[in-house]
Design a protein around this motif. Sequence first.
Motif, mmCIF file in Angstrom:
data_model
loop_
_atom_site.group_PDB
_atom_site.id
_atom_site.type_symbol
_atom_site.label_atom_id
_atom_site.label_comp_id
_atom_site.label_asym_id
_atom_site.label_seq_id
_atom_site.Cartn_x
_atom_site.Cartn_y
_atom_site.Cartn_z
ATOM 1 N N ASP A 1 0.831 -1.207 0.000
ATOM 2 C CA ASP A 1 0.000 0.000 0.000
ATOM 3 C C ASP A 1 0.867 1.259 0.000
ATOM 4 N N VAL A 2 0.486 2.207 -0.845
ATOM 5 C CA VAL A 2 1.229 3.469 -0.934
ATOM 6 C C VAL A 2 0.240 4.623 -0.759
ATOM 7 N N VAL A 3 0.574 5.566 0.122
ATOM 8 C CA VAL A 3 -0.302 6.709 0.401
ATOM 9 C C VAL A 3 0.359 7.985 -0.119
ATOM 10 N N LEU A 4 -0.431 8.814 -0.790
ATOM 11 C CA LEU A 4 0.072 10.112 -1.268
ATOM 12 C C LEU A 4 -0.667 11.214 -0.519
ATOM 13 N N CYS A 5 0.065 12.137 0.112
ATOM 14 C CA CYS A 5 -0.599 13.260 0.789
ATOM 15 C C CYS A 5 0.283 14.505 0.769
ATOM 16 N N ASN B 1 2.986 -2.308 -10.650
ATOM 17 C CA ASN B 1 3.795 -3.068 -9.701
ATOM 18 C C ASN B 1 2.945 -3.830 -8.685
ATOM 19 N N GLY B 2 1.655 -3.978 -8.980
ATOM 20 C CA GLY B 2 0.755 -4.738 -8.100
ATOM 21 C C GLY B 2 0.541 -4.072 -6.748
ATOM 22 N N MET B 3 0.601 -2.739 -6.726
ATOM 23 C CA MET B 3 0.409 -2.018 -5.451
ATOM 24 C C MET B 3 -0.906 -1.255 -5.481
ATOM 25 N N GLU B 4 -1.402 -0.922 -4.270
ATOM 26 C CA GLU B 4 -2.605 -0.114 -4.204
ATOM 27 C C GLU B 4 -2.221 1.291 -3.734
ATOM 28 N N VAL B 5 -2.688 2.298 -4.475
ATOM 29 C CA VAL B 5 -2.329 3.677 -4.147
ATOM 30 C C VAL B 5 -3.533 4.382 -3.515
ATOM 31 N N PHE B 6 -3.304 5.026 -2.371
ATOM 32 C CA PHE B 6 -4.367 5.722 -1.642
ATOM 33 C C PHE B 6 -4.113 7.213 -1.687
#
Length: 345
Positions: free
Chosen positions: A270-274, A294-299
Amino acid sequence: MIILAIESSCDETAAAVMENDEHLLANIINSQIDLHGKYGGVVPELASRKHLEDIYPVVERALQEANITLDQVDGLAITQGPGLIGSLLVGLSFAKALSLVKKIPYVGVDHMAGHLFSAFLAEKKPSFPYIALVASGGHSSLFHVTSFQQFSVIGRTRDDAAGEAFDKVAKILGLPYPGGPIISKLSAQGNPSAIKFPRSWLAKDSLDFSFSGLKTSVANYVNQHRESAVTTDMNPGPQTADICASFQEAVVDVLSSKAIRAAKNFGVKDVVLCGGVAANPRLRELLLERGQNNGMEVFMPPIEFCTDNAAMIALAGFHRFQQKAAVTTYDMDVYSRSTMPQPNL
Ligand code: KG4
Ligand code: ZN
């Protein structure tokens, strides 16, 4: 538990009321952008004076919107740092006074912890552990977040923050402050490959950032092409949009690549952008695309929770209150620089 939170670390006076870490009852933000705009950046002395004027009405409005009185508040959460000392002191002193008069306990909250957990204010929440990229006018950092109590800086800017680079490049191009919104708007009409601006990757595998070389490169280019590059009387030159798009692409390329690299290094999905720069449509698009590849989930929390706000301080404050040792005393002080632990990578 009803938390009243106050955020005053930079140029927003904000107050929020939250029940536990779930129900946001009020979220008031008073921005000082108009005050600082004509100076091309935040003027610390003006910021603290304005916080002093605004803090009482902002807190009062938050209580009104939440439909509660101070007697119903169980805990106060206050941004302790990092930030502008004068601005932080206004929030902390106000909270100490409320705490003493109304006998409400309070905790100091690290502003960066607030950003890191802002993702939990959105409906779709990340799972621990995750990587957070905080990109704003004051910070460009990567964090490895393993729980509400444990998080560490794994990369940070060595010079300018990403938002600061947008603001400085806007100034060079004769565009108004803050630079991010106008540069991203003009970029939509420009060619991101028109000018080859440098990307600073630093050492192989480094998760740190550096944007000052890019800013200098844009300044040099603009100086050599003044007539076509600079905006005069709000009219962009024929090359302005291409310069904006090429500069923006260099920033978002590095930010998104390093966030994905960090997630790979730490084996995190999991990757978070803020942070305020999270409002940039191209950054959102590229991070989402690279995350998916890359098979990741971006929040990406809604923008109102990405930019400075007190709701994120309330949420992080609630979790501070869960740690009994974290409840602070009246000799607590503010701090201007981050005190976060950094692992030896
Ligand atoms: O989080 P924020 O509201 O305040 C702090 O700096 O803490 O972030 C403001 C920064 C400014 O530097 C502004 O230029 C940048 O966020 N920003 C953007 C965009 N909107 C705001 N940067 C790039 N693209 C945008 N659309
Ligand atoms: Zn911030």
